[in-house]
Design a protein around this motif. Structure first.
Motif, short mmCIF file in Angstrom:
data_model
loop_
_atom_site.label_atom_id
_atom_site.label_comp_id
_atom_site.label_asym_id
_atom_site.label_seq_id
_atom_site.Cartn_x
_atom_site.Cartn_y
_atom_site.Cartn_z
N VAL A 193 19.88 101.10 40.88
CA VAL A 193 19.53 100.30 39.72
C VAL A 193 18.03 100.02 39.82
N THR A 194 17.28 100.33 38.79
CA THR A 194 15.82 100.16 38.86
C THR A 194 15.22 99.85 37.49
N ALA A 195 14.11 99.15 37.52
CA ALA A 195 13.38 98.85 36.27
C ALA A 195 12.28 99.87 36.03
N LEU A 196 11.99 100.70 37.02
CA LEU A 196 10.87 101.63 36.93
C LEU A 196 11.35 103.07 37.06
N LYS A 197 11.10 103.89 36.06
CA LYS A 197 11.57 105.27 36.05
C LYS A 197 10.99 106.10 37.21
N GLU A 198 9.78 105.76 37.63
CA GLU A 198 9.15 106.58 38.68
C GLU A 198 9.91 106.51 40.00
N TYR A 199 10.71 105.46 40.18
CA TYR A 199 11.48 105.35 41.42
C TYR A 199 12.73 106.22 41.41
N VAL A 200 13.12 106.67 40.23
CA VAL A 200 14.37 107.42 40.09
C VAL A 200 14.38 108.67 40.96
N PHE A 201 13.26 109.39 41.00
CA PHE A 201 13.21 110.66 41.72
C PHE A 201 13.36 110.46 43.23
N GLU A 202 13.03 109.28 43.73
CA GLU A 202 13.23 109.01 45.14
C GLU A 202 14.70 109.06 45.51
N GLY A 203 15.56 108.77 44.54
CA GLY A 203 16.99 108.73 44.79
C GLY A 203 17.58 110.05 45.22
N TYR A 204 16.96 111.15 44.82
CA TYR A 204 17.49 112.47 45.18
C TYR A 204 17.38 112.72 46.68
N ASP A 205 16.46 112.04 47.34
CA ASP A 205 16.28 112.23 48.78
C ASP A 205 17.47 111.72 49.59
N VAL A 206 18.23 110.82 49.03
CA VAL A 206 19.38 110.27 49.76
C VAL A 206 20.69 110.58 49.06
N GLY A 207 20.67 111.57 48.17
CA GLY A 207 21.90 111.99 47.50
C GLY A 207 22.51 110.92 46.63
N ALA A 208 21.68 110.22 45.87
CA ALA A 208 22.20 109.19 44.96
C ALA A 208 23.13 109.82 43.93
N PHE A 209 24.21 109.13 43.63
CA PHE A 209 25.18 109.63 42.66
C PHE A 209 24.61 109.56 41.24
N HIS A 210 23.92 108.48 40.94
CA HIS A 210 23.36 108.27 39.60
C HIS A 210 22.37 107.11 39.70
N TYR A 211 21.73 106.81 38.58
CA TYR A 211 20.86 105.65 38.52
C TYR A 211 21.04 104.96 37.18
#
Length: 237
Positions: free
Chosen positions: A83-101
């Motif tokens: 869960v984030t307020a900033l779109k630029e942080y979304v891509f960091e999620g792929y590094d840990v196999g995030a299911f979604h954002y």
């Protein structure tokens, strides 16, 4: 029952996410204000809703959301929804196999869609992964769909399966633990019985008849919950 954790350093958002979670699923929901609390909790979660921008201030002294996620990934493949307020942080999620954002402010309909997908994946995995038991010193894999029902016998659990009509699997385990491992396709009809809903043929207010001809007890106080669970299963089957 599913176990879901919510970790966000803003209380209004924690409260809002908890409200949405309880609205879309009957789960145990635990709420955390920072990553240290979450990481120190020994509970094994099915889903974690994690603020990716958690404690981003350099002087906070606490791990940020990405650091928390990386630590979790060292020992667990739990579903992480950022869960984030900033779109630029979304891509960091792929590094840990995030299911979604989910972007703040979190849209209720989007939240429901993402949670439905996550819960469906969990149910699918629980139904396809074999149950591993220890019996007579050996580890045995049992396809979950082969299990007709489980019953308590003294301090052991006895599994009745499709491929062992005359013999059974007998092993030490608590029924509560087995119930969590097997997932929503199984129902605890009585303190001593756990039934595979796909094996149910008919039932009344005291017994459940299964496809192999066996009948198991249905506790009076469990009847309404069983009917609800069975109807839900039939709708999704």
């Amino acid at each position: 029952m599913l176990k879901i954790a919510i970790c966000d350093d803003e209380q209004p958002i924690r409260d809002y996410l908890k409200k949405l979670t309880e609205k879309c699923t009957d789960a145990q929901v635990h709420v955390f204000a920072n990553g240290e609390e979450l990481l120190s909790d020994p509970t094994v979660y099915d889903i974690i809703l994690l603020d990716i921008s958690l404690n981003r201030k350099p002087d906070s002294g606490k791990p940020n959301g990405m650091e928390v996620a990386k630590k979790i990934r060292e020992t667990s493949d739990v579903i992480i929804i950022f869960v984030t307020a900033l779109k630029e942080y979304v891509f960091e999620g792929y590094d840990v196999g995030a299911f979604h954002y989910l972007l703040k402010p979190v849209d209720e309909q989007k939240f429901m869609e993402v949670m439905d997908k996550a819960i469906s994946q969990i149910k699918k995995e629980k139904n396809t992964q074999p149950l591993i038991i220890r019996m007579d010193g050996n580890y045995i894999k049992i396809p979950v769909n082969n299990i007709i029902y489980a019953e308590n016998e003294a301090r052991k659990i006895v599994l009745h399966t499709k491929n062992m009509k005359e013999e059974t699997y007998s092993f030490y385990e608590k029924m509560e633990v087995l119930e969590q491992k097997l997932g929503d396709h199984f129902f605890r009809s009585h303190r001593g019985f756990l039934v595979n809903l796909q094996e149910v043929v008919r039932y009344d207010n005291a017994n459940i008849e299964l496809k192999n001809g066996d009948r198991v007890f249905l506790a009076k106080q469990k009847y309404n919950d069983f009917v609800t669970a069975y109807m839900n299963y039939l709708r999704k089957a």
